[in-house]
Motif scaffolding. Structure first.
Motif, short mmCIF file in Angstrom:
data_model
loop_
_atom_site.label_atom_id
_atom_site.label_comp_id
_atom_site.label_asym_id
_atom_site.label_seq_id
_atom_site.Cartn_x
_atom_site.Cartn_y
_atom_site.Cartn_z
N LEU B 416 0.85 -1.19 0.00
CA LEU B 416 0.00 0.00 0.00
C LEU B 416 0.89 1.24 0.00
N GLY B 418 0.22 4.92 1.24
CA GLY B 418 -0.90 5.57 1.92
C GLY B 418 -2.00 4.54 2.01
N ARG B 419 -3.19 4.88 1.50
CA ARG B 419 -4.28 3.92 1.52
C ARG B 419 -4.38 3.16 0.20
N LEU B 420 -3.57 3.54 -0.77
CA LEU B 420 -3.75 3.00 -2.11
C LEU B 420 -3.11 1.62 -2.26
N PRO B 421 -3.91 0.61 -2.61
CA PRO B 421 -3.32 -0.71 -2.85
C PRO B 421 -2.51 -0.70 -4.14
N ILE B 479 -7.03 -4.48 3.96
CA ILE B 479 -6.55 -3.33 4.74
C ILE B 479 -7.17 -2.03 4.25
N SER B 480 -7.21 -1.86 2.93
CA SER B 480 -7.58 -0.54 2.38
C SER B 480 -9.05 -0.45 2.03
N GLY B 481 -9.70 -1.58 1.82
CA GLY B 481 -11.01 -1.56 1.18
C GLY B 481 -10.81 -1.70 -0.32
N LYS B 482 -11.88 -2.06 -1.04
CA LYS B 482 -11.76 -2.22 -2.49
C LYS B 482 -11.79 -0.84 -3.15
N PRO B 483 -10.78 -0.51 -3.90
CA PRO B 483 -10.76 0.84 -4.50
C PRO B 483 -11.81 0.96 -5.62
#
Lengths: 100, 513
Positions: B416, B418-421, B479-483
């Motif tokens: 990741l 930041g929050r970006l997978p 972790i991030s959620g599905k973008p």
């Protein structure tokens, strides 16, 4: 410490965190959110949902929220929002400085 | 139409023409002859040193709608692109096609020439503001993106026909011999503009350091250069070369680097004659650092390090860990100095480096390459062009060239940012197709391309944390959620050309809400 009615803040502008400011002394009904985030396209909706859910769970239905996101995960967002909201409820923004 | 990379691309684009779909990494078979430039006419009395840039532009016979090229060795310190464009705008030229090897944030000022119609189209890498403009529909003709090797191929094959090449030359003599080693704006290698010099109809060298004939050493020779112009300053040295780049100290990134180094070691490549290319990013340097220690411990003498050269590789050359450096771009002062002083530090052209349609390019000789990504997907496709919001922000560089050429291609990335997978279901843009990517190394495990089953067994035997790419993606999403994917319009704003001239993907305009 200066006391400011119904306002609270929590978080930082560090990478992976979010800085949340909450004002409960709003005239309008509902929760209005001003969000700035590097992940606004992939996660903007999810971040707003997390902020609203956290506030509603605390029994807050009317508020203005300014959120400056730096890539925080939902758990961090929810923790920062809850802290800011509790500070607003206890009306002591002076607490903020120490916790940053 | 659907290409071999599984992407839908248009058959025809206004201003570019019919598109050839990507058919597979080595399936684009070339035909025909290479391009030939104009036969020049220079006599004993010809004066090649002209009093001004304006005189040089007039002497080239530049016309509306022509293609002009630039190189990016002066990087974010370059004054030449803006200077030439300001002048041709003042001289009333219009509808020019710009063919830079890359544009940088310093070139933001040329946006006014795009808006006013002086520049109609760009064929080249766009980093930063100009890419952003393209993503929001600022161009009528899509930006045509090529890799370093692909651009050299396009020039030599005549797909990119340059009318006038402008070469920023840190050092020149009045008869057109050029190098990048000396002078106040020294940048080291001039590798990216060699094809421009050889194949453009007219070549103008712009220098701020004019020396007595003949210049030595000669990097680009007089027989390719029509005119020379002396100006005060071709660039800002602080933007041309960076300070010494540092190995990352972030423990997470160090872990990724250590795992990548272990992958190379377990693959059995670290033997005498080992060759390596890495980028200049923090993780890449850290990988090189681990490999350097291993080579020293085991007393290994490698053959060459290549690509963009940093002080780090120079040190490995000096320590005898590499016999030779092949340098297409010198990133820092130390690389510039070494290229000037050390005969084993060799300048190479973009074609020598990476052109798939010459008689052999250096990437084919590489054992291992360490590359980055803005996204990798579960088919191992890599995106380096667009960010998660869909905006075109980066060029291709040598990514698809080295990925296709090297024996072992490793992508290093945090899971990741930041929050970006970074590992996703589908990349927004395919830059390097999955079949060219062998291993993806993250802090949460190492994914091996199923096409390299034997490598997966080897890495598992070595005790490395191998993980299925789908599990890696699921871990990121957990972790991030599905973008959510950005929304695009139907308008194509960028064409990602594969190194062989076929189209591997297109980039569409971002819908603004």
């Amino acid at each position: 410490m200066k006391t400011d009615q119904s306002k609270g803040q929590a978080g930082t502008l560090e990478s992976g965190d979010i800085l949340v400011f909450i004002d409960l002394s709003v005239q309008e009904k509902g929760i209005s959110i001003d969000l700035d985030s590097p992940s606004i396209v992939p996660f903007g909706k999810q971040i707003i949902l997390t902020i609203k859910d956290t506030l509603v769970n605390l029994g807050i239905h009317d508020a203005y929220v300014k959120a400056q996101d730096r890539g925080a995960l939902d758990c961090a967002i929810s923790a920062r929002v809850e802290t800011a909201a509790r500070r607003a409820l206890s009306s002591t923004i002076g607490e903020v400085g120490r916790c940053l | 139409m659907l290409n071999e990379a599984g992407r839908v691309i248009p058959e025809f684009i206004e201003g570019i023409g019919p598109l050839k779909p990507f058919k597979g990494v080595f399936a684009g078979f070339p035909e025909g002859k290479m391009k030939s430039p104009l036969v020049p006419y220079v006599t004993r009395d010809t004066e090649k040193l002209l009093p001004s840039l304006r005189d040089a532009i007039l002497a080239t016979g530049l016309k509306d709608g022509m293609t002009i090229s630039f190189h990016h060795h002066l990087r974010n310190g370059d004054f030449v692109v803006a200077m030439v464009l300001d002048l041709i705008a003042e001289m009333g030229y219009r509808d020019m096609t710009l063919a830079p090897t890359a544009l940088f944030p310093i070139h933001k000022s040329i946006i006014k020439h795009i808006e006013s119609g002086v520049v109609k189209a760009i064929q080249g890498s766009v980093n930063g503001p100009v890419g952003k403009l393209a993503s929001h529909g600022g161009f009528d003709v899509p930006v045509l993106l090529r890799s370093h090797g692909g651009r050299a191929r396009a020039i030599e094959a005549g797909d990119l026909s340059i009318d006038v090449a402008f070469i920023a030359a840190p050092s020149a003599d009045r008869y057109g011999n050029l190098n990048g080693s000396d002078g106040q704006s020294a940048c080291g290698s001039l590798g990216y503009c060699v094809a421009d010099a050889m194949f453009a109809d007219k070549v103008v060298a712009i220098t701020d350091h004019l020396v007595q004939y003949p210049l030595f050493p000669i990097s680009i020779p007089q027989n390719y250069v029509d005119y020379v112009v002396k100006i005060d300053q071709i660039g800002d040295p602080s933007g041309i070369v960076s300070g010494t780049l540092k190995v990352t100290r972030d423990p997470l990134r160090l872990l990724i680097a250590e795992n990548a180094a272990k992958v190379i070691e377990a693959s059995g490549f670290i033997e005498d004659g080992f060759s390596l290319q890495t980028g200049a990013g923090g993780i890449s340097l850290a990988v090189a650092d681990y490999i350097r220690e291993t080579m020293k411990e085991r007393n290994i003498r490698g053959s060459f390090g290549s690509g963009g050269i940093t002080a780090f590789f120079v040190q490995m050359l000096q320590e005898g860990l590499f016999e030779t450096l092949l340098d297409v771009q010198s990133f820092d002062m130390e690389a510039v100095r070494s290229l000037r002083e050390n005969p084993n530090h060799v300048e190479m052209s973009a074609s020598f480096y990476a052109n798939p349609h010459n008689k052999g390019c250096a990437v084919n000789q590489l054992d291992a390459v360490i590359l980055g990504a803005t996204q990798v997907d579960t088919n191992f496709n890599v995106n380096v062009n667009t960010e998660s919001d869909g905006v075109l922000l980066h060029g291709i560089g040598g990514h698809m060239d080295t990925a296709a050429g090297a024996n072992l291609t490793i992508i290093t990335t945090p899971l990741l940012r930041g929050r970006l997978p970074m590992v996703v279901d589908d990349v927004l843009t395919v830059t390097s197709p999955g079949e060219t990517i062998d291993v993806v190394v993250t802090e949460r495990g190492i994914a091996v391309n199923p096409l390299r089953a034997e490598l997966e067994i080897t890495l598992k035997k070595a005790g490395l944390p191998v993980i299925n790419i789908h599990d890696l993606k699921n871990e990121a999403y957990r972790i991030s959620g599905k973008p959510e994917d950005p929304e695009f319009t139907d308008k194509v704003i960028g064409v990602v050309e594969y190194r062989d001239g076929t189209v591997v993907d297109v980039i569409r305009e971002v819908k603004t809400c």
